[in-house]
Write an enzyme that holds these catalytic residues in place. Sequence first.
Site, mmCIF file in Angstrom:
data_model
loop_
_atom_site.group_PDB
_atom_site.id
_atom_site.type_symbol
_atom_site.label_atom_id
_atom_site.label_comp_id
_atom_site.label_asym_id
_atom_site.label_seq_id
_atom_site.Cartn_x
_atom_site.Cartn_y
_atom_site.Cartn_z
ATOM 1 N N GLY A 57 4.022 36.844 49.503
ATOM 2 C CA GLY A 57 3.557 36.117 48.332
ATOM 3 C C GLY A 57 4.567 35.112 47.820
ATOM 4 C CG LEU A 58 8.304 35.426 48.099
ATOM 5 C CD1 LEU A 58 9.593 35.911 48.757
ATOM 6 C CD2 LEU A 58 8.528 35.179 46.608
ATOM 7 N N PRO B 42 7.769 35.320 57.186
ATOM 8 C CG PRO B 42 8.975 37.180 56.402
ATOM 9 C CD PRO B 42 9.149 35.836 57.089
ATOM 10 C CD GLU B 43 9.322 32.828 54.120
ATOM 11 O OE1 GLU B 43 10.568 32.748 54.069
ATOM 12 O OE2 GLU B 43 8.706 32.957 55.203
ATOM 13 C CB VAL B 44 1.847 33.893 54.481
ATOM 14 C CG1 VAL B 44 1.960 34.740 55.750
ATOM 15 C CG2 VAL B 44 0.391 33.832 54.007
#
Length: 216
Positions: A131-132, A126-128
Site C-alpha cells: 500500500g505504498l 512489492p510496494e503495491v
Amino acid sequence: MIDLRREGDVHVLRFDDGENRFSPDFLDALSAALDELTAAPAPKALVTTGTGKFYSNGLDLDWLSADADRWGPYLERVHGLFARMLTLPMPTVAAVNGHAFAAGAMLSLTHDYRVMRADRGWFCLPEVDLGLPFTPGMSALIQARLPKLTAHEAMVTGRRYAGEDAVAAGIAHRAVAEAEVAATALALAAPLAAKDGATVARIRTDLYRPVLDVLT
C-alpha cells in the site's frame, strides 16, 4: 555494517547489517564509504554486495513507523543515495547475493550491471502489496532502468523475479550459482576500471538527467 575493501582495481563494498535496510545509521555508513571510494585514486570500479540471504530489503519501515514525522527528510536521503550512485565517477556492478526488495532493488538499478543468484533470491518491487505508492523519483528511476513492459509488470503486480527470470526480463545481466556471483561481478567490473571516472559520471548524468532532476 559496511565493509569496503579493494581487490586489484575493484573496490568491493559489502552491506553487512542483517536485511541491510536503509536505517539512518546504515545510510550514514554507506555515505562515508562512498566518500572514501570517491577520494580513492584511479583506476577504480565498484562492486556492491550483501551478506547471507539479503542484498537489501530497502526502507527501514520499523524505524519509519516510530518516526512517521520524518518521512520527508528520510526519503530525501534515499533519493540522494540513488542520485549519487547514478553519478558515481566509476563503473559499478551490483552483485545481488540474495533478496533485493523495494528500495534495495532500486539501489541495484542505479548500477551499470547486475549479477544475480540463479538458485535463490528475488528482485521484487512489492510496494503495491504494501500500500505504498512509488515516489516520483523512484518511479522515474525504475522506468529509466528497466524495459517498459518489465517496469509495468514489476511495479503494478509486485512480481518476484528469480535470477534467470530477471535476466529474461532485462533486469539482471547475468544469473549464476551463488559461489560465482562475486567472481562474476568482479570479472565484469575489472576491465571497466580503466574508464575515466569523470567521463563516466558525465555520461550517466546526461543520460539520466530527467531522473536526477526528479530525485534531487
